[in-house]
Design a protein around this motif. Structure first.
Motif, PDB file in Angstrom:
ATOM      1  N   GLY A  31      -7.938  -0.274  -0.144  1.00  9.70           N
ATOM      2  CA  GLY A  31      -6.788   0.011   0.705  1.00  9.70           C
ATOM      3  C   GLY A  31      -7.037   1.133   1.691  1.00  9.70           C
ATOM      4  O   GLY A  31      -6.572   1.073   2.842  1.00  9.70           O
ATOM      5  N   THR A  80      -7.397   1.179  -4.547  1.00  6.59           N
ATOM      6  CA  THR A  80      -7.299   2.378  -3.717  1.00  6.59           C
ATOM      7  C   THR A  80      -8.450   2.455  -2.723  1.00  6.59           C
ATOM      8  O   THR A  80      -8.237   2.722  -1.528  1.00  6.59           O
ATOM      9  N   TRP A  88       0.836  -1.201   0.000  1.00  7.34           N
ATOM     10  CA  TRP A  88       0.000   0.000   0.000  1.00  7.34           C
ATOM     11  C   TRP A  88       0.872   1.252   0.000  1.00  7.34           C
ATOM     12  O   TRP A  88       0.650   2.181  -0.791  1.00  7.34           O
ATOM     13  N   HIS A 125      -6.142  -0.093   5.347  1.00  5.18           N
ATOM     14  CA  HIS A 125      -4.868   0.348   5.922  1.00  5.18           C
ATOM     15  C   HIS A 125      -5.037   1.597   6.785  1.00  5.18           C
ATOM     16  O   HIS A 125      -5.024   1.468   8.023  1.00  5.18           O
TER      17      HIS A 125
END
Length: 203
Positions: A91, A88, A20, A95
């Motif tokens: 993530g 994206t 990431w 994250h």
């Protein structure tokens, strides 16, 4: 004369925080350099087949198949251009967002990326595993065995990493891209490494 974009490829597993960070760096670099940036799947589950891992990691990797299958199905049905925006959106939730409910993440990410919600059903479609394995194998062929995610290939020359705890921004991202490009482009360059002393810092 317009500069010809530099071809750069990233192989990632959606569950990997280091991939990431690398992906965010490449997107930053593409803002200040002419880069034809493309995203591809690889798999920590495949990478670690036959290895004894802590139970938490085993569960995470099994669940990671779900995310990767959805991305593979989106690419199949709606084109490779969907891979980066869907990754994206996934993530951001996994994250920085800390959401480990990958099914919830998938539903939200599909909506945010403007993709059909029905694609979530691909998360349990094991027929997509062959596609993911083939992409993973391409990354491993590019860098050799016993290395992991992320894999970056620039101008046809690949390496594991770079591994970044923080994402460089603006021109700093561009300069690092220039450096990685120079190193990977030298056929006798193999390794540059130091002890990791920080975990990923998102944002």
């Amino acid at each position: 004369m317009t500069e010809t974009p530099v071809r750069a490829d990233l192989w990632f597993d959606p569950i990997c925080p280091w991939a990431w960070q690398t992906s965010r760096w490449l997107l930053e670099a593409a803002e200040v350099r002419e880069i034809d940036l493309r995203f591809h799947l690889m798999s920590l589950a495949v990478l670690n087949e036959g290895h004894q891992l802590p139970e938490k990691h085993e569960v995470m990797m099994r669940e990671g198949w779900y995310l990767s299958r959805v991305i593979a199905a989106a690419a199949r049905d709606h084109g490779e251009k969907t891979v980066e925006p869907l990754y994206t959106e996934m993530g951001l939730r996994i994250h920085p967002g800390g959401n480990e409910d990958y099914r919830q993440v998938t539903g939200q990410a599909l909506e945010a990326a403007g993709l059909p919600s029905e694609l979530a059903g691909a998360g349990t479609d094991t027929t997509l595993d062959e596609t993911i394995r083939a992409s993973h194998d391409e990354a491993m062929t590019a860098i050799g065995p016993d290395l992991g995610t992320p894999v970056v290939r620039i101008d046809g020359s690949a390496c594991f990493g770079p591994v970044l705890a923080r994402v460089p921004r603006g021109e700093a991202a561009g300069r690092i891209f220039d450096g990685v490009r120079a190193l990977t482009g030298f056929e006798y360059f193999f390794e540059l490494k130091r002890t990791r002393t920080a975990e990923p810092v998102f944002g």
